[in-house]
Write a protein that holds these residues in place. Structure first.
Motif, PDB file in Angstrom:
ATOM      1  N   GLU A  61       0.631  -1.238   0.012  1.00 25.13           N
ATOM      2  CA  GLU A  61      -0.104  -0.099  -0.095  1.00 25.13           C
ATOM      3  C   GLU A  61       0.866   1.365  -0.070  1.00 25.13           C
ATOM      4  OE1 GLU A  61      -3.343   0.391   0.016  1.00 25.13           O
ATOM      5  OE2 GLU A  61      -3.641  -1.676  -0.513  1.00 25.13           O
ATOM      6  N   ASP A  62       0.394   2.228  -0.744  1.00 24.78           N
ATOM      7  CA  ASP A  62       1.069   3.474  -0.393  1.00 24.78           C
ATOM      8  C   ASP A  62       0.830   4.191   0.805  1.00 24.78           C
ATOM      9  OD1 ASP A  62       1.437   6.320  -0.589  1.00 24.78           O
ATOM     10  OD2 ASP A  62       0.467   6.706  -2.343  1.00 24.78           O
ATOM     11  N   CYS A  63       1.957   4.565   1.544  1.00 21.71           N
ATOM     12  CA  CYS A  63       1.840   5.153   3.051  1.00 21.71           C
ATOM     13  C   CYS A  63       1.266   6.051   3.190  1.00 21.71           C
ATOM     14  CB  CYS A  63       3.460   4.933   3.428  1.00 21.71           C
ATOM     15  SG  CYS A  63       4.332   6.416   2.865  1.00 21.71           S
ATOM     16  N   CYS A  64       0.809   6.982   1.930  1.00 21.40           N
ATOM     17  CA  CYS A  64       0.016   7.968   2.125  1.00 21.40           C
ATOM     18  C   CYS A  64      -1.556   7.468   2.609  1.00 21.40           C
ATOM     19  CB  CYS A  64      -0.021   8.987   1.171  1.00 21.40           C
ATOM     20  SG  CYS A  64       1.765   9.753   1.085  1.00 21.40           S
ATOM     21  N   VAL A  69      -1.384   7.634   9.257  1.00 23.30           N
ATOM     22  CA  VAL A  69      -0.115   8.505   8.470  1.00 23.30           C
ATOM     23  C   VAL A  69      -1.042   9.782   7.658  1.00 23.30           C
ATOM     24  CG1 VAL A  69       1.551   8.367   6.729  1.00 23.30           C
ATOM     25  CG2 VAL A  69       1.036   6.480   8.580  1.00 23.30           C
ATOM     26  N   ARG A  70      -0.384  10.904   7.931  1.00 28.45           N
ATOM     27  CA  ARG A  70      -0.995  11.901   6.997  1.00 28.45           C
ATOM     28  C   ARG A  70       0.348  12.311   6.228  1.00 28.45           C
ATOM     29  NH1 ARG A  70      -5.516  14.532   6.996  1.00 28.45           N
ATOM     30  NH2 ARG A  70      -4.483  16.522   6.725  1.00 28.45           N
ATOM     31  N   CYS A  71       0.203  12.523   4.867  1.00 24.42           N
ATOM     32  CA  CYS A  71       1.209  13.046   3.944  1.00 24.42           C
ATOM     33  C   CYS A  71       0.875  14.545   3.543  1.00 24.42           C
ATOM     34  CB  CYS A  71       1.206  12.131   2.679  1.00 24.42           C
ATOM     35  SG  CYS A  71       1.929  10.498   3.254  1.00 24.42           S
ATOM     36  N   ASN A  72       1.999  15.148   3.043  1.00 27.28           N
ATOM     37  CA  ASN A  72       1.529  16.591   2.299  1.00 27.28           C
ATOM     38  C   ASN A  72       0.912  16.007   1.026  1.00 27.28           C
ATOM     39  OD1 ASN A  72       2.422  18.355   0.094  1.00 27.28           O
ATOM     40  ND2 ASN A  72       2.918  19.527   1.994  1.00 27.28           N
ATOM     41  N   GLU A  80       2.637  13.820   9.396  1.00 30.02           N
ATOM     42  CA  GLU A  80       2.128  13.779  10.674  1.00 30.02           C
ATOM     43  C   GLU A  80       1.780  12.023  10.951  1.00 30.02           C
ATOM     44  OE1 GLU A  80      -2.061  15.097  12.885  1.00 30.02           O
ATOM     45  OE2 GLU A  80      -1.729  15.986  11.247  1.00 30.02           O
ATOM     46  N   LEU A  81       1.978  11.685  12.252  1.00 26.69           N
ATOM     47  CA  LEU A  81       1.482  10.435  12.543  1.00 26.69           C
ATOM     48  C   LEU A  81       0.478  10.498  13.649  1.00 26.69           C
ATOM     49  CD1 LEU A  81       4.859   8.547  12.720  1.00 26.69           C
ATOM     50  CD2 LEU A  81       3.051   8.496  11.076  1.00 26.69           C
ATOM     51  N   LEU A 110      12.243  10.688   8.844  1.00 24.92           N
ATOM     52  CA  LEU A 110      10.866  11.202   8.271  1.00 24.92           C
ATOM     53  C   LEU A 110      11.213  12.668   8.633  1.00 24.92           C
ATOM     54  CD1 LEU A 110       7.996   9.045  10.185  1.00 24.92           C
ATOM     55  CD2 LEU A 110       9.143   8.900   7.760  1.00 24.92           C
ATOM     56  N   GLU A 111      11.674  13.501   7.577  1.00 21.58           N
ATOM     57  CA  GLU A 111      12.400  14.683   7.810  1.00 21.58           C
ATOM     58  C   GLU A 111      11.091  16.058   7.772  1.00 21.58           C
ATOM     59  OE1 GLU A 111      15.263  15.482   4.581  1.00 21.58           O
ATOM     60  OE2 GLU A 111      15.513  13.307   4.340  1.00 21.58           O
ATOM     61  N   PHE A 112      10.002  15.556   7.278  1.00 18.70           N
ATOM     62  CA  PHE A 112       9.172  16.613   7.417  1.00 18.70           C
ATOM     63  C   PHE A 112       8.200  16.401   8.433  1.00 18.70           C
ATOM     64  CE2 PHE A 112      11.096  16.427   3.175  1.00 18.70           C
ATOM     65  CZ  PHE A 112      11.185  17.753   2.895  1.00 18.70           C
ATOM     66  N   LEU A 113       8.107  15.334   9.246  1.00 18.72           N
ATOM     67  CA  LEU A 113       7.388  15.077  10.337  1.00 18.72           C
ATOM     68  C   LEU A 113       7.242  16.535  11.258  1.00 18.72           C
ATOM     69  CD1 LEU A 113       5.540  12.609  11.359  1.00 18.72           C
ATOM     70  CD2 LEU A 113       7.624  12.098  12.830  1.00 18.72           C
ATOM     71  N   ILE A 114       6.055  16.864  11.511  1.00 15.94           N
ATOM     72  CA  ILE A 114       5.838  17.958  12.231  1.00 15.94           C
ATOM     73  C   ILE A 114       4.983  17.581  13.666  1.00 15.94           C
ATOM     74  CG2 ILE A 114       6.059  19.902  10.326  1.00 15.94           C
ATOM     75  CD1 ILE A 114       2.840  19.586  10.352  1.00 15.94           C
TER      76      ILE A 114
END
Length: 114
Positions: A61-64, A69-72, A80-81, A110-114
């Protein structure tokens, strides 16, 4: 001729609204970054998940599209997790939905995890 402007304007506005809605909807355009997908799978391996909350986390599956899991929506990068227990701790069964284990250093990828 004067009444033709609203007729033309309405479909244009509908089209613009649909494009904006599509861009704002999470996970519609972005495709999961493979490096981040592998990092999330390593993170999952270090967890105990008695309720199988992360069952959707698989290579197929696409991890998005994975649960929690939330992706841009443009870049596909994980931002976001949502791993908190979805149930109030007052409920006796809520312990079954708690994730446990060690926090894996794979999360650092996960460089863009906020």
């Amino acid at each position: 001729m004067r009444n033709s402007r609203p007729v033309i304007l309405f479909p244009l506005l509908c089209f613009l609204f649909s494009i904006i809605s599509m861009l704002c909807e999470a996970n519609t355009l972005g495709v999961c970054n493979e490096k981040e997908k592998h990092a999330l799978l390593r993170f999952k391996q270090a967890l105990s998940d008695p309720a199988n909350r992360l069952l959707s986390w698989s290579m197929d599956e696409d991890c998005c599209r994975w649960e929690a899991v939330r992706c841009n929506n443009v870049t596909g990068r994980v931002v976001e997790l949502q791993l908190g227990n979805p149930y109030n701790s007052d409920y006796e069964f809520s312990i079954n939905f708690t994730l446990g284990g060690e926090i894996s250093p794979a999360l650092l990828e996960l460089e863009f995890l906020i």
